[in-house]
Design a protein around this motif. Structure first.
Motif, PDB file in Angstrom:
ATOM      1  N   ALA A  38      -9.453 -39.467  72.360  1.00 43.97           N
ATOM      2  CA  ALA A  38      -9.732 -40.267  71.162  1.00 43.97           C
ATOM      3  C   ALA A  38     -10.740 -41.380  71.453  1.00 43.97           C
ATOM      4  CB  ALA A  38      -8.436 -40.856  70.615  1.00 43.97           C
ATOM      5  N   SER A  39     -10.614 -42.004  72.599  1.00 44.57           N
ATOM      6  CA  SER A  39     -11.512 -43.126  72.905  1.00 44.57           C
ATOM      7  C   SER A  39     -12.891 -42.675  73.362  1.00 44.57           C
ATOM      8  CB  SER A  39     -10.882 -44.032  73.964  1.00 44.57           C
ATOM      9  OG  SER A  39     -10.783 -43.368  75.203  1.00 44.57           O
ATOM     10  N   ARG A  40     -13.030 -41.445  73.793  1.00 44.20           N
ATOM     11  CA  ARG A  40     -14.313 -40.980  74.330  1.00 44.20           C
ATOM     12  C   ARG A  40     -15.125 -40.115  73.371  1.00 44.20           C
ATOM     13  NH1 ARG A  40     -11.765 -39.180  80.106  1.00 44.20           N
ATOM     14  NH2 ARG A  40     -11.477 -41.293  80.908  1.00 44.20           N
ATOM     15  N   LYS A  41     -14.522 -39.606  72.310  1.00 46.91           N
ATOM     16  CA  LYS A  41     -15.208 -38.598  71.494  1.00 46.91           C
ATOM     17  C   LYS A  41     -16.428 -39.128  70.744  1.00 46.91           C
ATOM     18  CE  LYS A  41     -11.931 -38.915  67.673  1.00 46.91           C
ATOM     19  NZ  LYS A  41     -10.843 -38.213  67.000  1.00 46.91           N
ATOM     20  N   ARG A  42     -16.555 -40.423  70.605  1.00 45.50           N
ATOM     21  CA  ARG A  42     -17.733 -40.990  69.937  1.00 45.50           C
ATOM     22  C   ARG A  42     -18.695 -41.639  70.931  1.00 45.50           C
ATOM     23  NH1 ARG A  42     -13.506 -42.411  66.629  1.00 45.50           N
ATOM     24  NH2 ARG A  42     -13.382 -41.063  64.814  1.00 45.50           N
ATOM     25  N   MET A  43     -18.579 -41.289  72.196  1.00 44.23           N
ATOM     26  CA  MET A  43     -19.482 -41.857  73.201  1.00 44.23           C
ATOM     27  C   MET A  43     -20.854 -41.189  73.103  1.00 44.23           C
ATOM     28  SD  MET A  43     -16.984 -42.272  76.514  1.00 44.23           S
ATOM     29  CE  MET A  43     -18.156 -43.200  77.488  1.00 44.23           C
ATOM     30  N   TYR A  44     -21.875 -42.020  73.107  1.00 41.05           N
ATOM     31  CA  TYR A  44     -23.262 -41.556  73.092  1.00 41.05           C
ATOM     32  C   TYR A  44     -24.039 -42.306  74.163  1.00 41.05           C
ATOM     33  CZ  TYR A  44     -22.722 -39.277  68.539  1.00 41.05           C
ATOM     34  OH  TYR A  44     -22.349 -38.440  67.512  1.00 41.05           O
ATOM     35  N   GLY A  45     -25.108 -41.710  74.623  1.00 40.30           N
ATOM     36  CA  GLY A  45     -25.988 -42.409  75.551  1.00 40.30           C
ATOM     37  C   GLY A  45     -26.392 -41.542  76.716  1.00 40.30           C
ATOM     38  N   GLU A  46     -27.341 -42.052  77.458  1.00 42.41           N
ATOM     39  CA  GLU A  46     -27.877 -41.329  78.606  1.00 42.41           C
ATOM     40  C   GLU A  46     -27.399 -41.901  79.939  1.00 42.41           C
ATOM     41  OE1 GLU A  46     -29.526 -38.418  78.340  1.00 42.41           O
ATOM     42  OE2 GLU A  46     -29.070 -38.669  76.218  1.00 42.41           O
ATOM     43  N   THR A  67     -23.143 -40.075  79.088  1.00 39.86           N
ATOM     44  CA  THR A  67     -22.054 -40.488  78.202  1.00 39.86           C
ATOM     45  C   THR A  67     -22.009 -39.593  76.966  1.00 39.86           C
ATOM     46  OG1 THR A  67     -23.521 -42.212  77.345  1.00 39.86           O
ATOM     47  CG2 THR A  67     -21.881 -42.885  78.967  1.00 39.86           C
ATOM     48  N   SER A  68     -23.154 -39.105  76.505  1.00 36.33           N
ATOM     49  CA  SER A  68     -23.160 -38.174  75.361  1.00 36.33           C
ATOM     50  C   SER A  68     -22.445 -36.874  75.710  1.00 36.33           C
ATOM     51  CB  SER A  68     -24.589 -37.875  74.906  1.00 36.33           C
ATOM     52  OG  SER A  68     -25.121 -38.965  74.217  1.00 36.33           O
ATOM     53  N   THR A  69     -22.661 -36.378  76.912  1.00 29.89           N
ATOM     54  CA  THR A  69     -21.980 -35.158  77.347  1.00 29.89           C
ATOM     55  C   THR A  69     -20.481 -35.380  77.403  1.00 29.89           C
ATOM     56  OG1 THR A  69     -23.911 -34.434  78.598  1.00 29.89           O
ATOM     57  CG2 THR A  69     -21.799 -33.453  79.209  1.00 29.89           C
ATOM     58  N   LEU A  70     -20.060 -36.534  77.920  1.00 27.46           N
ATOM     59  CA  LEU A  70     -18.634 -36.854  77.970  1.00 27.46           C
ATOM     60  C   LEU A  70     -18.061 -36.916  76.551  1.00 27.46           C
ATOM     61  CD1 LEU A  70     -16.172 -37.531  79.698  1.00 27.46           C
ATOM     62  CD2 LEU A  70     -16.884 -39.936  79.605  1.00 27.46           C
ATOM     63  N   GLY A  71     -18.801 -37.493  75.627  1.00 23.60           N
ATOM     64  CA  GLY A  71     -18.352 -37.557  74.233  1.00 23.60           C
ATOM     65  C   GLY A  71     -18.212 -36.177  73.615  1.00 23.60           C
ATOM     66  N   ARG A  72     -19.193 -35.323  73.869  1.00 24.57           N
ATOM     67  CA  ARG A  72     -19.116 -33.952  73.326  1.00 24.57           C
ATOM     68  C   ARG A  72     -17.943 -33.184  73.941  1.00 24.57           C
ATOM     69  NH1 ARG A  72     -24.696 -34.513  73.777  1.00 24.57           N
ATOM     70  NH2 ARG A  72     -24.747 -33.393  75.742  1.00 24.57           N
ATOM     71  N   ARG A  73     -17.698 -33.384  75.220  1.00 24.01           N
ATOM     72  CA  ARG A  73     -16.560 -32.722  75.866  1.00 24.01           C
ATOM     73  C   ARG A  73     -15.240 -33.205  75.277  1.00 24.01           C
ATOM     74  NH1 ARG A  73     -17.547 -32.079  82.372  1.00 24.01           N
ATOM     75  NH2 ARG A  73     -19.336 -30.679  82.197  1.00 24.01           N
ATOM     76  N   ALA A  74     -15.142 -34.497  75.023  1.00 18.38           N
ATOM     77  CA  ALA A  74     -13.908 -35.054  74.463  1.00 18.38           C
ATOM     78  C   ALA A  74     -13.648 -34.492  73.070  1.00 18.38           C
ATOM     79  CB  ALA A  74     -13.988 -36.579  74.424  1.00 18.38           C
ATOM     80  N   VAL A  75     -14.678 -34.437  72.236  1.00 19.43           N
ATOM     81  CA  VAL A  75     -14.468 -33.913  70.883  1.00 19.43           C
ATOM     82  C   VAL A  75     -14.157 -32.418  70.937  1.00 19.43           C
ATOM     83  CG1 VAL A  75     -16.787 -33.254  70.066  1.00 19.43           C
ATOM     84  CG2 VAL A  75     -15.189 -34.318  68.505  1.00 19.43           C
ATOM     85  N   ALA A  76     -14.747 -31.698  71.867  1.00 21.06           N
ATOM     86  CA  ALA A  76     -14.445 -30.269  72.014  1.00 21.06           C
ATOM     87  C   ALA A  76     -12.982 -30.068  72.416  1.00 21.06           C
ATOM     88  CB  ALA A  76     -15.376 -29.626  73.034  1.00 21.06           C
ATOM     89  N   CYS A  77     -12.483 -30.910  73.301  1.00 18.74           N
ATOM     90  CA  CYS A  77     -11.076 -30.832  73.719  1.00 18.74           C
ATOM     91  C   CYS A  77     -10.153 -31.112  72.533  1.00 18.74           C
ATOM     92  CB  CYS A  77     -10.841 -31.835  74.848  1.00 18.74           C
ATOM     93  SG  CYS A  77      -9.149 -31.851  75.461  1.00 18.74           S
ATOM     94  N   HIS A  78     -10.478 -32.129  71.760  1.00 15.71           N
ATOM     95  CA  HIS A  78      -9.672 -32.465  70.588  1.00 15.71           C
ATOM     96  C   HIS A  78      -9.684 -31.325  69.568  1.00 15.71           C
ATOM     97  CE1 HIS A  78      -8.015 -34.319  67.091  1.00 15.71           C
ATOM     98  NE2 HIS A  78      -9.177 -34.524  66.497  1.00 15.71           N
TER      99      HIS A  78
END
Length: 193
Positions: A38-46, A67-78
């Motif tokens: 939940a806390s990572r799914k909106r992470m953006y950046g290089e 950080t964008s990749t981490l955000g995309r991974r978090a939303v994919a997991c959710h």
């Protein structure tokens, strides 16, 4: 199983799917989704970070990602957990009442909910829609104040108690109407059964 008149069958299935999709949304967002996701799914950046979200240094030996990749991974997991619960519950509820939704219809409804859930939860689409519909003032006005671990109050724009969260839930539920309608139509269209 005796066949109901088609209109009755469609309305009953639509109502069942709508209730299942809509009522599962809060459970999947608040009970199934992990705190880190939940806390990572909106992470953006290089900026480079590790899989746990900690900043990477030049001498890091662990794998890194943006950080964008981490955000995309978090939303994919959710979205994966949300979709699994939705599919399982839909199958369980409809079969408990002696009804079988066709696999193609189940997957179509799940695909609609999953793809839009991912897009909305990443945040950019929600902000774009809010801007286009004049809701940015609502988002800016209805924020919350949280206390950091050290007791410092901070404003939060998109967590529980915010307009962002209300708009997010409203979008998901509205899209659930479409997903339920498509699933119903695909299951009950002529020649399907």
């Amino acid at each position: 199983m005796p066949r109901l008149p088609l209109v009755t069958e469609r309305l009953a299935l639509f109502a069942t799917l709508l209730a299942t999709f809509g009522e599962l949304h809060p459970a999947c967002d608040h009970w199934v989704q992990g705190s880190k996701t939940a806390s990572r799914k909106r992470m953006y950046g290089e900026d480079l970070v590790h899989a746990d979200g900690t900043p990477a240094t030049e001498d890091s030996t662990r794998p890194t990602m943006t950080t964008s990749t981490l955000g995309r991974r978090a939303v994919a997991c959710h979205v994966a957990s949300y979709t699994a619960v939705q599919l399982g519950a839909t199958i369980a509820v409809t079969r408990a009442f002696g009804y079988r939704v066709t696999p193609a219809a189940l997957l179509a409804g799940a695909a609609i909910n999953a793809s839009t859930h991912a897009a909305i939860d990443r945040g950019a689409l929600l902000l774009w829609l809010a801007k286009k519909t004049g809701k940015t003032g609502y988002i800016e006005h209805c924020q919350t104040v949280r206390m950091d671990d050290d007791g410092t109050p901070t404003r939060e724009i998109n967590g529980p108690g915010t307009a962002w969260m209300e708009l997010d839930a409203a979008l998901h539920r509205a899209i659930g109407i479409g997903a339920a309608a498509v699933t119903t139509w695909l299951t009950t269209r002529p020649g399907t059964r």
